[in-house]
Design a protein around this motif. Structure first.
Motif, PDB file in Angstrom:
ATOM      1  N   ALA A 105     -22.380 -16.501 -48.122  1.00  0.00           N
ATOM      2  CA  ALA A 105     -22.721 -17.871 -47.729  1.00  0.00           C
ATOM      3  C   ALA A 105     -24.187 -18.178 -47.968  1.00  0.00           C
ATOM      4  O   ALA A 105     -24.546 -19.316 -48.319  1.00  0.00           O
ATOM      5  N   GLN A 106     -25.046 -17.190 -47.755  1.00  0.00           N
ATOM      6  CA  GLN A 106     -26.469 -17.439 -47.964  1.00  0.00           C
ATOM      7  C   GLN A 106     -26.762 -17.779 -49.428  1.00  0.00           C
ATOM      8  O   GLN A 106     -27.726 -18.475 -49.731  1.00  0.00           O
ATOM      9  N   LEU A 107     -25.915 -17.299 -50.325  1.00  0.00           N
ATOM     10  CA  LEU A 107     -26.129 -17.539 -51.754  1.00  0.00           C
ATOM     11  C   LEU A 107     -25.465 -18.825 -52.243  1.00  0.00           C
ATOM     12  O   LEU A 107     -26.024 -19.519 -53.096  1.00  0.00           O
ATOM     13  N   VAL A 108     -24.281 -19.120 -51.728  1.00  0.00           N
ATOM     14  CA  VAL A 108     -23.483 -20.198 -52.339  1.00  0.00           C
ATOM     15  C   VAL A 108     -23.304 -21.421 -51.453  1.00  0.00           C
ATOM     16  O   VAL A 108     -22.699 -22.396 -51.891  1.00  0.00           O
ATOM     17  N   ALA A 109     -23.791 -21.411 -50.213  1.00  0.00           N
ATOM     18  CA  ALA A 109     -23.542 -22.540 -49.310  1.00  0.00           C
ATOM     19  C   ALA A 109     -24.035 -23.855 -49.911  1.00  0.00           C
ATOM     20  O   ALA A 109     -23.308 -24.858 -49.921  1.00  0.00           O
ATOM     21  N   ALA A 125     -27.306 -30.977 -45.134  1.00  0.00           N
ATOM     22  CA  ALA A 125     -26.929 -30.759 -43.734  1.00  0.00           C
ATOM     23  C   ALA A 125     -25.767 -29.774 -43.629  1.00  0.00           C
ATOM     24  O   ALA A 125     -25.768 -28.879 -42.779  1.00  0.00           O
ATOM     25  N   ALA A 126     -24.768 -29.926 -44.494  1.00  0.00           N
ATOM     26  CA  ALA A 126     -23.607 -29.027 -44.463  1.00  0.00           C
ATOM     27  C   ALA A 126     -24.017 -27.593 -44.766  1.00  0.00           C
ATOM     28  O   ALA A 126     -23.571 -26.655 -44.102  1.00  0.00           O
ATOM     29  N   ALA A 127     -24.877 -27.414 -45.770  1.00  0.00           N
ATOM     30  CA  ALA A 127     -25.308 -26.064 -46.138  1.00  0.00           C
ATOM     31  C   ALA A 127     -26.102 -25.415 -45.014  1.00  0.00           C
ATOM     32  O   ALA A 127     -25.929 -24.229 -44.717  1.00  0.00           O
ATOM     33  N   SER A 128     -26.969 -26.197 -44.362  1.00  0.00           N
ATOM     34  CA  SER A 128     -27.768 -25.666 -43.254  1.00  0.00           C
ATOM     35  C   SER A 128     -26.874 -25.218 -42.101  1.00  0.00           C
ATOM     36  O   SER A 128     -27.050 -24.133 -41.529  1.00  0.00           O
ATOM     37  N   LEU A 134     -21.791 -19.162 -40.403  1.00  0.00           N
ATOM     38  CA  LEU A 134     -21.164 -17.964 -40.969  1.00  0.00           C
ATOM     39  C   LEU A 134     -21.821 -16.665 -40.504  1.00  0.00           C
ATOM     40  O   LEU A 134     -21.323 -15.581 -40.817  1.00  0.00           O
ATOM     41  N   LEU A 135     -22.907 -16.763 -39.726  1.00  0.00           N
ATOM     42  CA  LEU A 135     -23.349 -15.588 -38.973  1.00  0.00           C
ATOM     43  C   LEU A 135     -22.234 -15.118 -38.045  1.00  0.00           C
ATOM     44  O   LEU A 135     -22.130 -13.938 -37.721  1.00  0.00           O
TER      45      LEU A 135
END
Length: 438
Positions: A105-109, A125-128, A134-135
């Motif tokens: 997720a950290q790469l592709v969010a 906003a969605a990526a943040s 996803l933690l």
């Protein structure tokens, strides 16, 4: 020993399971209401991020359903320690898969959010939100595994308490994090994390007090992934169909999309209600086969199927009676209300069919017959649902065309499941032997 189980026993498993199934959608409503007051962009970001999170987690429900099937057989054979050990390995699997999801997720969010919403503040906003949410992926998957092994040993009460404890704390913290602490949309994700930590910790504690070995065992995890592959493909077929229906409704027009959304949400809610009966069937059928009694498993299958038919028929009659007043609670737009009957009467007529289909799903999942369910679902989608969905777009058939596709899908699933039930090939007895997979 009688081959029947008492209705009280079925309800004793189904009602708490329904509480677990309903807890997350109810919490999402609270989360949405809190974030909604931040404005359109945060709410749209939550909608997009939450949808992506749900799509990912839904694909991994084999950690609950597959674990129930394996655990129930061992429990029925009187091997509780071995049954709980399946839960240990499912939990390790959840931790490993969850960590991979978090790192991915950290790469592709951000690129995935931009692909779906286009570059801009909504995607940002969605990526943040998604990176923080996803933690909690390992925690969510630990909870799925915990639900799975506890259902297998016919304990659905504790999972309900654990899930309610986690979601209850999240519901209290969400407005505090978002507003007084001024964390905004990210505060919503952080509140989720706290609740997920509480629920996952309770499930881990339940494993520890069982005093079984807690070390990872790779052969067991590989076996769980084998059933998981079939269940993931089955779930993917559902998602392709349902996303296609939503897409076609949106392309047809705003009023059609809105009407479809209302009826679809009601369908989804009633699916949860009927799925609680399927969970009871899983546990009872798996235990009967684990105890070496195929006749008892078949008797339970017939009994639960009749319950599903009756329950679905009652829901159909109820929502037929509510055809006039209920849609008006969701919208006052005359155009949307005019479109609603194009889906409503399909929705009503499908309830008895859905009751039988979901009950038999539970029976075959309890028997470990995941490969047959995978194949039957994918064929029903390819032959029944998807052609009608896209023909509806091409010929402008609107909601009647879309819901005819869903009806064809459900009828084909019903026929394939009844044929399998009649064959009896799924009822292979033994504590670790899966049903015939052909």
């Amino acid at each position: 020993m009688s081959d029947r189980v008492s209705p009280r026993r079925v309800l004793g498993l189904a009602v708490p399971a329904l509480g677990v199934l309903a807890a997350e959608p109810l919490y999402v409503l609270v989360d949405t209401a809190v974030v909604g007051h931040l404005g359109a962009v945060p709410l749209a970001g939550l909608a997009l991020g939450g949808t992506l999170f749900t799509l990912v987690s839904t694909q991994l429900t084999f950690l609950s359903y597959g674990t129930t099937a394996r655990t129930a057989r061992l429990h029925g054979a009187g091997r509780r320690a071995d049954a709980v050990a399946e839960g240990v390995q499912a939990t390790w699997l959840g931790v490993g898969v969850g960590l991979l999801l978090f790192l991915l997720a950290q790469l592709v969010a951000e690129p995935v959010a931009e692909l779906l919403a286009g570059p801009g503040p909504v995607a940002d906003a969605a990526a943040s939100w998604l990176r923080i949410a996803l933690l909690g992926a390992p925690l969510v998957l630990i909870t799925m595994a915990g639900n799975g092994w506890m259902r297998g040993v016919q304990d659905t009460a504790r999972p309900l308490r654990y899930v309610l404890a986690g979601n209850g704390v999240s519901a209290v913290l969400c407005p505090i994090f978002v507003y007084p602490l001024e964390l905004g949309l990210e505060g919503s994700a952080m509140a989720n994390l706290v609740g997920q930590t509480i629920a996952a910790s309770l499930f881990v504690r339940a494993l520890v007090v069982e005093r079984v070995p807690l070390r990872p065992h790779l052969p067991t995890m590989r076996a769980q992934l084998g059933m998981g592959r079939d269940l993931v493909l089955r779930t993917l077929a559902f998602q392709v169909c349902f996303l296609s229906a939503t897409s076609v409704a949106a392309r047809t027009g705003a009023e059609t999309a809105a009407a479809h959304q209302v009826v679809w949400q009601l369908w989804t809610f009633l699916s949860l209600v009927l799925d609680s009966l399927a969970i009871a069937a899983q546990s009872l059928v798996g235990a009967a086969l684990g105890a070496g009694s195929a006749p008892r498993a078949k008797s339970i299958a017939r009994q639960v199927t009749w319950y599903g038919l009756g329950f679905g028929a009652v829901l159909g009659v109820l929502f037929a009676a509510l055809a006039a007043p209920l849609p008006a609670l969701f919208t006052t737009d005359p155009g949307v209300l005019a479109e609603m009957p194009g889906a409503w009467w399909f929705f009503v007529a499908l309830q008895p069919i859905a009751g039988v289909v979901f009950a038999l799903d539970g029976v075959f999942l309890g028997a470990g017959d995941a490969a047959y369910l995978r194949t039957a679902t994918m064929l029903s989608a390819a032959i029944g649902y998807l052609p009608m969905i896209w023909l509806s777009l091409a010929f402008d058939w609107g909601l009647p065309g879309i819901w005819t596709g869903l009806s064809a899908f459900m009828v084909l699933r019903l026929l394939t499941l009844l044929l399998r039930a009649r064959s009896g090939r799924w009822a292979v007895a033994g504590p670790t032997t899966a049903a015939a997979m052909s």
